[in-house]
Scaffold this motif. Sequence first.
Motif, short mmCIF file in Angstrom:
data_model
loop_
_atom_site.label_atom_id
_atom_site.label_comp_id
_atom_site.label_asym_id
_atom_site.label_seq_id
_atom_site.Cartn_x
_atom_site.Cartn_y
_atom_site.Cartn_z
N SER A 100 -27.13 82.32 -14.16
CA SER A 100 -27.69 82.98 -12.98
C SER A 100 -28.12 81.88 -12.04
CB SER A 100 -28.90 83.84 -13.36
OG SER A 100 -29.97 83.00 -13.71
N SER A 234 -27.15 88.59 -11.56
CA SER A 234 -28.00 88.50 -10.38
C SER A 234 -28.73 89.82 -10.19
CB SER A 234 -27.13 88.19 -9.16
OG SER A 234 -27.94 87.95 -8.04
N PRO A 236 -30.10 92.53 -6.87
CA PRO A 236 -29.69 92.76 -5.48
C PRO A 236 -30.57 92.03 -4.46
CG PRO A 236 -29.98 94.83 -6.67
CD PRO A 236 -30.57 93.76 -7.51
N THR A 241 -29.26 86.69 -4.71
CA THR A 241 -27.84 86.70 -4.37
C THR A 241 -27.43 85.38 -3.72
OG1 THR A 241 -28.23 89.01 -3.85
CG2 THR A 241 -26.07 88.15 -3.31
N SER A 245 -24.72 82.57 -5.31
CA SER A 245 -23.56 82.03 -4.59
C SER A 245 -23.36 80.56 -4.94
CB SER A 245 -23.75 82.11 -3.08
OG SER A 245 -23.86 83.43 -2.70
N GLU A 263 -24.87 93.02 -12.06
CA GLU A 263 -26.04 93.20 -11.20
C GLU A 263 -27.11 93.89 -12.03
OE1 GLU A 263 -25.97 93.80 -6.70
OE2 GLU A 263 -26.33 95.80 -7.49
N SER A 266 -30.67 96.87 -10.64
CA SER A 266 -30.04 97.45 -9.45
C SER A 266 -30.84 98.61 -8.91
CB SER A 266 -28.66 98.00 -9.79
OG SER A 266 -27.75 96.98 -9.91
N SER A 282 -27.26 97.44 -3.30
CA SER A 282 -26.42 96.56 -4.13
C SER A 282 -25.72 95.49 -3.30
CB SER A 282 -25.37 97.41 -4.84
OG SER A 282 -24.44 96.56 -5.47
N LYS A 283 -25.67 94.29 -3.87
CA LYS A 283 -24.92 93.20 -3.24
C LYS A 283 -23.64 92.94 -4.05
CE LYS A 283 -28.27 91.60 -0.34
NZ LYS A 283 -29.36 92.53 -0.70
N GLU A 286 -20.33 92.22 -2.19
CA GLU A 286 -20.31 90.89 -1.56
C GLU A 286 -20.00 89.80 -2.59
OE1 GLU A 286 -22.44 93.30 -0.68
OE2 GLU A 286 -23.64 92.74 1.06
N LEU A 287 -20.62 89.93 -3.77
CA LEU A 287 -20.39 88.90 -4.78
C LEU A 287 -18.98 88.98 -5.35
CD1 LEU A 287 -23.82 88.89 -6.67
CD2 LEU A 287 -22.98 87.27 -4.97
#
Length: 344
Positions: A100, A234, A236, A241, A245, A263, A266, A282-283, A286-287
Amino acid sequence: MPSLSPDTLIREVVETHKGADAVFAAHGLPCAGCHVSTRESIRGGAAVHRLDLDALMADLERFIADGTVPPARRKPAGPSAPPMERQRKPGVEHVVAVMSGKGGVGKSTVTALLAVALRRRGRSVGILDADITGPSQAKLFGVTARLHQGADGKPHPPVTRTGIPLMSMNFLLDNENQAVIWRGPMVSSAIKQFYGDLEWGKLDYLLIDLPPGTSDAPLTVLQALPVDGTVLVSTPQGLATMIVSKAIKLVQQLNSKVIGLVENMSYFVDSSGQRTEPFGPSKGVELVVESGAPLLAQLPIDPVLAALCDEGKIEDYASPDYDALAENFIKVLPALAAGTPASR
Ligand SMILES: Nc1ncnc2c1ncn2[C@@H]1O[C@H](COP(=O)(O)OP(=O)(O)O)[C@@H](O)[C@H]1O
Ligand SMILES: [Mg+2]
């Protein structure tokens, strides 16, 4: 079924036309085992993964008509170093790191519950707690046993109640509250010894719980151990996030693979059934875009789980969310081994 449209859900296509996931995979869409596919249309999936929608639709229609699976579309090769020779341990089939960006996102909890769910599915699985200065696996499983010498004269890790061999720095300390003040090279050498010197037996999966961030320990694991790939955990929350990355970039720079994303935390469902998202929406998507890897699960905040963790009874926890995580994990690993785009 009515004729296929770009707005048809990916999951619907895959379920209606057995084998159609191979067409998505050939286009670089890791839909088998990806949580996103349950609510993503073909158009959405193509956009997320920057695919040629027309070509994908044409190939899907051809597959439905005559079963033809197109050859895999090659992605342009990125800058990559040649893979390093790493010593595989006989008997250990897959080594998977769990990473993470940020601490406290539930990485150790997810590692432990993935192991528990895989074990329930009859897989042999071990856990190497590579968080040398902040170990938590022994506590989660309530294991206090020490290393023992097997009939083969080799040191064996303790085994949890449901049969998961587990190695953690805790087993070498006089008491669990003792601080480990070690510099990077000592941490790295401990991790290598946990892997190399212990007799892990026959394992389908060895999960490595890394400390948070991109310090020496994750580097050692990704560079020195024969890691098949990494699962990234990860929440959200924007900060988590953003930092994950960085972890994605580290994995990619080391020419390793992101197997999938999880995730955690969440959402939360209260006693009236009301669902809230305390860390924001939620991201996951994107991930998925950033890593090119599938979203293996979106896990809720569950106070029952937190209590069982504190009591060292994590093996008593059962939830369909973790069953789905394990199922998706089992599905994506062969794709990884075959080097299909699902693994990238
Ligand atoms: N889904 C969840 N629901 C409830 N509590 C959780 C959940 N995931 C993690 N926790 C709790 O959050 C804390 C941090 O989790 P941990 O796995 O130690 O994080 P990390 O390894 O990322 O630092 C622990 O107390 C754990 O019990
Ligand atoms: Mg941890």
